[in-house]
Design an enzyme around this catalytic site. Structure first.
Site, mmCIF file in Angstrom:
data_model
loop_
_atom_site.group_PDB
_atom_site.id
_atom_site.type_symbol
_atom_site.label_atom_id
_atom_site.label_comp_id
_atom_site.label_asym_id
_atom_site.label_seq_id
_atom_site.Cartn_x
_atom_site.Cartn_y
_atom_site.Cartn_z
ATOM 1 N N THR A 1 15.354 119.131 -22.690
ATOM 2 C CA THR A 1 15.478 119.553 -21.288
ATOM 3 C C THR A 1 16.166 118.463 -20.464
ATOM 4 O O THR A 1 16.923 118.767 -19.545
ATOM 5 C CB THR A 1 14.101 119.903 -20.665
ATOM 6 O OG1 THR A 1 13.243 118.774 -20.804
ATOM 7 C CG2 THR A 1 13.467 121.109 -21.320
ATOM 8 N N PHE B 1 12.051 127.364 -23.568
ATOM 9 C CA PHE B 1 11.778 128.799 -23.442
ATOM 10 C C PHE B 1 10.569 129.084 -22.560
ATOM 11 O O PHE B 1 10.509 130.082 -21.874
ATOM 12 C CB PHE B 1 11.494 129.406 -24.831
ATOM 13 C CG PHE B 1 12.724 129.624 -25.670
ATOM 14 C CD1 PHE B 1 13.992 129.414 -25.166
ATOM 15 C CD2 PHE B 1 12.600 130.072 -26.980
ATOM 16 C CE1 PHE B 1 15.123 129.622 -25.940
ATOM 17 C CE2 PHE B 1 13.716 130.286 -27.761
ATOM 18 C CZ PHE B 1 14.972 130.058 -27.253
ATOM 19 N N ARG B 2 9.584 128.150 -22.631
ATOM 20 C CA ARG B 2 8.308 128.450 -21.978
ATOM 21 C C ARG B 2 8.129 127.769 -20.626
ATOM 22 O O ARG B 2 7.115 127.954 -19.980
ATOM 23 C CB ARG B 2 7.143 128.060 -22.907
ATOM 24 C CG ARG B 2 7.074 128.945 -24.123
ATOM 25 C CD ARG B 2 5.910 128.612 -25.039
ATOM 26 N NE ARG B 2 5.844 129.575 -26.127
ATOM 27 C CZ ARG B 2 6.639 129.576 -27.182
ATOM 28 N NH1 ARG B 2 7.561 128.655 -27.314
ATOM 29 N NH2 ARG B 2 6.524 130.505 -28.125
ATOM 30 N N ILE C 1 17.735 123.870 -32.072
ATOM 31 C CA ILE C 1 18.924 124.389 -32.739
ATOM 32 C C ILE C 1 20.181 123.812 -32.111
ATOM 33 O O ILE C 1 21.282 124.266 -32.379
ATOM 34 C CB ILE C 1 18.953 125.938 -32.641
ATOM 35 C CG1 ILE C 1 18.793 126.371 -31.174
ATOM 36 C CG2 ILE C 1 17.838 126.538 -33.496
ATOM 37 C CD1 ILE C 1 18.981 127.854 -30.954
ATOM 38 N N HIS D 1 14.956 125.499 -37.671
ATOM 39 C CA HIS D 1 15.410 126.759 -37.077
ATOM 40 C C HIS D 1 16.929 126.914 -37.102
ATOM 41 O O HIS D 1 17.464 127.838 -36.509
ATOM 42 C CB HIS D 1 14.879 126.890 -35.645
ATOM 43 C CG HIS D 1 13.390 127.073 -35.593
ATOM 44 N ND1 HIS D 1 12.655 126.976 -34.445
ATOM 45 C CD2 HIS D 1 12.486 127.350 -36.572
ATOM 46 C CE1 HIS D 1 11.369 127.183 -34.707
ATOM 47 N NE2 HIS D 1 11.238 127.391 -35.989
ATOM 48 N N CYS E 1 28.965 133.537 -42.303
ATOM 49 C CA CYS E 1 29.295 134.890 -42.760
ATOM 50 C C CYS E 1 28.074 135.487 -43.457
ATOM 51 O O CYS E 1 27.436 134.832 -44.278
ATOM 52 C CB CYS E 1 30.494 134.836 -43.704
ATOM 53 S SG CYS E 1 30.856 136.443 -44.444
ATOM 54 N N CYS F 1 30.211 135.147 -49.784
ATOM 55 C CA CYS F 1 31.223 134.401 -49.012
ATOM 56 C C CYS F 1 30.592 133.197 -48.316
ATOM 57 O O CYS F 1 30.899 132.056 -48.620
ATOM 58 C CB CYS F 1 31.873 135.346 -47.996
ATOM 59 S SG CYS F 1 32.996 134.522 -46.848
ATOM 60 N N SER G 1 7.028 119.530 -27.639
ATOM 61 C CA SER G 1 6.699 120.833 -28.230
ATOM 62 C C SER G 1 5.309 121.242 -27.784
ATOM 63 O O SER G 1 4.387 120.422 -27.767
ATOM 64 C CB SER G 1 6.740 120.774 -29.757
ATOM 65 O OG SER G 1 6.237 122.002 -30.283
#
Ligand code: NAD
Ligand code: ZN
Length: 254
Positions: A30, A37-38, A107, A123, A131, A136, A194
């Site tokens: 942040t 998200f929270r 991520i 994650h 792909c 592939c 977290s």
């Protein structure tokens, strides 16, 4: 316990620990400019967790990739930002031998960008797309895919649909065993940013805390394992907190 005593205890624990592993979540980014998200501006608060889960899941992706991509582009493409002070200090702490590595739920790729070498990103990595054709598996950087602002991006090699290289709801995490082994073999676990509500990583931390005492949590606001922590630091600025810890660690030596 006053903040100074807390920092002292963290420094003492880290300098005596033969194997410290760090677990990071959205809260470490942040300060780099990526909302969690929270939190108050987080996507779960704005849109509701159910709505997000209904679209950002593997079944919607497979059945209706156009719907998935509309939503993903609008809400999930992370702003291009630089690592925060906290990311850089963790990279330094690895180089100077104070930590062995990082298990992250993020991520954003910011640990790697800051110079951390041993990073287990359970994650995935939103910096790239993969792909979906399992014969592939071509990878594409976001700079190649994200200029396309509508429709479903496809592979230049085989024409199959591309997927952001991140774990969607309904998919297993990446590097499960590496993450579990790294956490369970640590003597000290340092959790940063977290809420410890997302499994299975929260479960690994919980399992660790039942065997060892040396769980340190630096988080703004409560987490699910505050009661199990040797020290819980709840301060507004995590970069500064880590800087202070690292300063005293260097003076104490290893
Ligand atoms: P979370 O949202 O559950 O918890 C984040 C915690 O960090 C909250 O308790 C929040 O109060 C705290 N926090 C916010 N700013 C902080 C700061 N500056 N210093 C210290 N703490 C701070 O995060 P989570 O446990 O990682 O789970 C969220 C899920 O969302 C994960 O699966 C993750 O992959 C994904 N996510 C990733 C990113 C990213 O890559 N940067 C961003 C948002 C969400
Ligand atoms: Zn392909």
């Amino acid at each position: 316990m006053k903040p100074n005593e807390q920092i002292e205890q963290v420094v003492r624990t880290l300098s005596n620990s033969p194997n410290t592993v760090v677990v990071t979540g959205a809260g470490i980014s942040t300060e780099a400019g990526i909302p969690d998200f929270r939190g108050p501006n987080g996507i779960y608060r704005q849109l509701g967790e159910d709505r997000v889960m209904n679209i950002i899941n593997i079944h919607t992706f497979n059945q209706n990739p156009a719907l998935f991509y509309d939503f993903y582009r609008q809400h999930f493409v992370l702003p291009p930002v630089e690592p925060s002070k906290a990311h850089y200090i963790l990279a330094e702490m690895e180089k100077s031998g104070f930590i062995k590595g990082i298990v992250t739920q993020n991520i954003d790729g910011l640990h790697e960008k800051a110079g951390s070498r041993r990073v287990v990103a359970v994650h995935g990595n939103s910096e790239q797309y993969v792909c979906t054709n399992r014969h592939c598996r071509e990878l594409y950087g976001r700079d190649k895919v994200e200029p396309q602002t509508s429709g479903v991006p496809t592979c230049e090699q085989c024409g199959s649909v591309l997927k952001p290289d991140v774990i969607l709801f309904g998919e297993p995490i990446k590097h499960f065993t590496d993450a579990q082994d790294m956490i369970m073999s640590a003597r000290t676990l340092l959790v940063i940013g977290s809420s410890l509500t997302v499994y299975p990583v929260a479960g690994f931390v919980k399992a660790f805390s039942t065997f060892y005492q040396d769980l340190i949590i630096i988080n703004r606001g409560p987490t699910q394992l505050d009661h199990a922590a040797l020290v819980k630091i709840d301060r507004p600025n995590t970069g500064e907190t880590l800087e202070e810890i690292y300063y005293y660690l260097n003076r104490t030596g290893k």
